[in-house]
Design an enzyme around this catalytic site. Sequence first.
Site, short mmCIF file in Angstrom:
data_model
loop_
_atom_site.label_atom_id
_atom_site.label_comp_id
_atom_site.label_asym_id
_atom_site.label_seq_id
_atom_site.Cartn_x
_atom_site.Cartn_y
_atom_site.Cartn_z
N HIS A 119 61.48 64.70 37.04
CA HIS A 119 61.12 63.31 37.23
C HIS A 119 62.12 62.42 37.68
O HIS A 119 61.84 61.21 37.96
CB HIS A 119 59.93 62.93 35.97
CG HIS A 119 60.66 62.56 34.65
ND1 HIS A 119 60.81 63.40 33.80
CD2 HIS A 119 61.19 61.50 34.50
CE1 HIS A 119 61.35 63.00 32.83
NE2 HIS A 119 61.60 61.54 33.03
N ASP A 149 59.66 70.46 34.48
CA ASP A 149 60.54 69.24 34.68
C ASP A 149 61.97 69.33 34.70
O ASP A 149 62.53 68.60 33.69
CB ASP A 149 59.84 68.12 33.41
CG ASP A 149 60.29 66.85 34.08
OD1 ASP A 149 60.56 66.45 35.06
OD2 ASP A 149 60.17 65.81 33.10
N SER A 223 65.98 60.64 29.45
CA SER A 223 65.34 61.96 30.33
C SER A 223 66.56 62.76 30.79
O SER A 223 67.40 62.38 31.48
CB SER A 223 64.60 61.36 31.48
OG SER A 223 63.28 61.04 30.69
N GLY A 279 47.49 87.59 37.62
CA GLY A 279 45.97 87.71 38.50
C GLY A 279 44.76 87.52 37.55
O GLY A 279 43.74 88.17 38.12
#
Length: 487
Positions: A119, A149, A223, A279
């Site tokens: 981000h 992220d 961050s 799946g």
Amino acid sequence: MTRTIKFSTAFALFILFLLPLSYGIGTPGFITANSAFGLSTKANPVGTNLIVDIAKEKNPSVVFVTSKTKIQPAKGNGPFGKFAPPGRGGPFGPPPKPGNGTGTGFIIDHEGHILTNNHVVENADIIKVTLQNEKEYEAQLVGSDPKTDIAVLEVKPETPLPFVEFGSSRKARVGDWVMAIGNPFGLGGSVTAGIISARARNINAGPYDDFIQTDASINRGNSGGPLFNMAGEVIGINTAIFSPTGGSVGIGFSVPSDMAKSVVSQLREFGRTRRGWLGVRIQPVSDEIAESLGLDEAKGALVAGVFDDGPAREAGVEPGDVILKFDGKEVPHVRQLPRIVAETVIGKDIEVEVWRKGKIVNLQVQVGELKEDKVALAKASDSEEKTKTSTVSALGMTLSSITDDLRKRYEVQDGVAGVVVTKVETDSAAAEKGIRPGDVIVEVGQEEVSSPDEVVTKVTAVQDSKRKSVLILLQRAEDLRFVALRL
């Protein structure tokens, strides 16, 4: 103010005096609160000035990351809710300047590869990295993974760069001391310390949530920064905070290093993340569902649907199976399975242990590759019966076979077969579980049903077996889920 400072100092000295008595200084290898904060102790002399030493050694490997976009996309809190990446806007403080993103990163090899948060650099046209010595480089995006992220950048240094080593996040314990380095509010090279408050946190940021929670201060601009253990190894990437104010309130979250290492390796090799795929569509096993299936406790991941073209279908996995182990790894809760499968080598033949109709069944599965457009839903049969209506008083529902009129009224998709719910009694077991008119009952007790009479017969059989609940497979629009209803 002066009195407060004196009282605080006295109180701190009092606490430090008590710590050796409370935490047993003298235990070999034990890092005490005193030593972690650089206070000399006879029991752990190597811990003296530990955080100071780590900060001095690792600071040069932590960088300031800025990104610019020609057109800045609108950013809210997105999937994070109150658990926002430090640096986003909304109730977490003012957003960055239009077109700009700021954050932290850290160098992971001499060649100039840098790890940060996705981000921080998402949709960026220009990414710049500033070292602690104020030397600036323009960085290229090697690859990014929004689901965890994580992003990997690359710069071209003239000389080898200092870098940090990854440690094992699996070995980290609640209560262990940790240290964060970052650029909160643009204040480069800031060091904060605290402990690991919790592990395996799910903050609904993505399908692979497994965050380390720490009380080491993390703020806007942190961050993508590293979370170090007391060996100076990176065990987390600081990613999100819980804060109603925009500043640190002592609840921060870091992506575990063991997850990050796998993602980074794939981003560097392929430029994208390649994840394993089973799946299946899964849901949690509640106490009621466990009881209805004869499980001794609520554990594992309940299979609600199976892809027709997926590895699970080929291996014989069925709706209603409870996956207990995958490749030898326990599945204590539904949240663990997607992460375990995703980290499994694509093409590997593994064993899956499932609970099926009262006994353990072992299946062999070859793990496929997850495609982003996959939707794990099983197709229903297209049988249809004549109109019949019944009331199942034990569950508080009125049921009907599916007709063209009911299919149109409740928007039941073509090809969906079963029994449609036309009425739900207030305060009934069905109402309590959120069942509503228009829902289609596909299975009862893990057996398909096509008429209301079949539902009544199977519910009666469950009652006669002295079980307290019955397991029902419901379909609503494209969503399939199991529900355990108390009788």
